[in-house]
Design an enzyme around this catalytic site. Structure first.
Site, PDB file in Angstrom:
ATOM      1  N   ILE A 176       1.573   6.487   2.950  1.00  0.00           N
ATOM      2  CA  ILE A 176       0.848   6.344   4.214  1.00  0.00           C
ATOM      3  C   ILE A 176      -0.024   5.092   4.105  1.00  0.00           C
ATOM      4  O   ILE A 176      -0.677   4.871   3.089  1.00  0.00           O
ATOM      5  CB  ILE A 176      -0.068   7.566   4.474  1.00  0.00           C
ATOM      6  CG1 ILE A 176       0.749   8.855   4.539  1.00  0.00           C
ATOM      7  CG2 ILE A 176      -0.877   7.384   5.756  1.00  0.00           C
ATOM      8  CD1 ILE A 176      -0.101  10.114   4.504  1.00  0.00           C
ATOM      9  N   CYS A 234       1.133   3.009  -3.505  1.00  0.00           N
ATOM     10  CA  CYS A 234      -0.047   3.570  -4.164  1.00  0.00           C
ATOM     11  C   CYS A 234      -0.832   4.558  -3.306  1.00  0.00           C
ATOM     12  O   CYS A 234      -1.729   5.233  -3.805  1.00  0.00           O
ATOM     13  CB  CYS A 234      -0.963   2.448  -4.652  1.00  0.00           C
ATOM     14  SG  CYS A 234      -1.498   1.295  -3.372  1.00  0.00           S
ATOM     15  N   HIS A 235      -0.507   4.690  -2.034  1.00  0.00           N
ATOM     16  CA  HIS A 235      -1.271   5.562  -1.135  1.00  0.00           C
ATOM     17  C   HIS A 235      -0.304   6.357  -0.281  1.00  0.00           C
ATOM     18  O   HIS A 235       0.033   5.945   0.822  1.00  0.00           O
ATOM     19  CB  HIS A 235      -2.183   4.709  -0.254  1.00  0.00           C
ATOM     20  CG  HIS A 235      -3.163   5.500   0.556  1.00  0.00           C
ATOM     21  ND1 HIS A 235      -2.935   5.852   1.855  1.00  0.00           N
ATOM     22  CD2 HIS A 235      -4.381   5.979   0.245  1.00  0.00           C
ATOM     23  CE1 HIS A 235      -3.984   6.514   2.337  1.00  0.00           C
ATOM     24  NE2 HIS A 235      -4.872   6.597   1.371  1.00  0.00           N
ATOM     25  N   PHE A 236       0.124   7.402  -0.674  1.00  0.00           N
ATOM     26  CA  PHE A 236      -0.001   8.202  -1.895  1.00  0.00           C
ATOM     27  C   PHE A 236       1.376   8.257  -2.544  1.00  0.00           C
ATOM     28  O   PHE A 236       2.359   8.374  -1.823  1.00  0.00           O
ATOM     29  CB  PHE A 236      -0.448   9.621  -1.554  1.00  0.00           C
ATOM     30  CG  PHE A 236      -1.799   9.694  -0.907  1.00  0.00           C
ATOM     31  CD1 PHE A 236      -2.947   9.736  -1.689  1.00  0.00           C
ATOM     32  CD2 PHE A 236      -1.931   9.707   0.473  1.00  0.00           C
ATOM     33  CE1 PHE A 236      -4.206   9.832  -1.090  1.00  0.00           C
ATOM     34  CE2 PHE A 236      -3.173   9.786   1.065  1.00  0.00           C
ATOM     35  CZ  PHE A 236      -4.314   9.850   0.290  1.00  0.00           C
ATOM     36  N   PHE A 285       0.805  -1.225   0.000  1.00  0.00           N
ATOM     37  CA  PHE A 285       0.000   0.000   0.000  1.00  0.00           C
ATOM     38  C   PHE A 285       0.833   1.267   0.000  1.00  0.00           C
ATOM     39  O   PHE A 285       0.331   2.329  -0.375  1.00  0.00           O
ATOM     40  CB  PHE A 285      -0.993   0.014   1.176  1.00  0.00           C
ATOM     41  CG  PHE A 285      -0.399  -0.405   2.492  1.00  0.00           C
ATOM     42  CD1 PHE A 285       0.404   0.449   3.236  1.00  0.00           C
ATOM     43  CD2 PHE A 285      -0.656  -1.676   2.986  1.00  0.00           C
ATOM     44  CE1 PHE A 285       0.950   0.053   4.448  1.00  0.00           C
ATOM     45  CE2 PHE A 285      -0.125  -2.077   4.196  1.00  0.00           C
ATOM     46  CZ  PHE A 285       0.678  -1.211   4.931  1.00  0.00           C
TER      47      PHE A 285
END
Length: 169
Positions: free
Chosen positions: A77, A70-72, A67
């Site tokens: 985060i 892709c976040h962010f 994650f």
């Protein structure tokens, strides 16, 4: 009450994800990468702050977790919803650990407070869940619990009145 140990390693959690721990059609954890813990360090049906059961688990944080890319992008985060999902996963696990039958599903949560973030430099999340109710009747199997998520010992998420049920259909 089923006769399961009070702690579980990653291999045990993967067995649960495959439906091998509590048996077919009963509580399962999701498979990686949605499995949000690496080990369960303690589980009970009568412990915790309210004497209705508890569960404690840990999740090792590494910079290469899926994650973060892709976040962010450029500001990695862990999504807060993944921490909440980890709490729901563990609440359902506790119900299966009690020997209660059925597949788990989240019903909701009364209150959520996010006061910190999980960035790639964190080392470990600790989930702590205390049941306020554990109900098993002919028509309803449900756990209601409060929980926190700590990142390296700092409380970053708090939930109240989290609900998970088991259904045999």
């Amino acid at each position: 009450m089923a006769d399961y140990p009070s702690s579980f390693d990653k291999d045990d959690l993967l067995k649960c994800a495959r439906g091998e721990l509590f048996g077919p059609g009963n509580a399962q954890l999701p498979a990686p990468p949605m499995l949000m813990m690496d080990r369960i360090t303690d589980v009970s049906a009568d412990g915790g702050a309210h004497g209705k059961g508890h569960i404690v688990a840990e999740f090792d944080i590494t910079p290469d977790l899926w994650f973060f890319d892709c976040h962010f992008p450029g500001n990695p985060i862990m999504p807060g919803c993944l921490g909440l999902d980890g709490l729901w996963q563990l609440t359902g696990f506790n119900l299966g650990w009690r020997g209660w039958q059925g597949r788990g599903y989240a019903l909701g949560v009364g209150e959520v407070k996010l006061t910190g973030m999980v960035r790639p430099d964190r080392k470990m999340l600790t989930y702590k869940i205390d049941f306020t109710k554990a109900i098993q009747t002919r028509r309803l199997t449900m756990g209601v619990a409060d929980g926190i998520v700590e990142a390296d010992g700092e409380v970053i998420y708090q939930v109240k009145d989290m609900k998970v049920a088991l259904s045999e259909s």
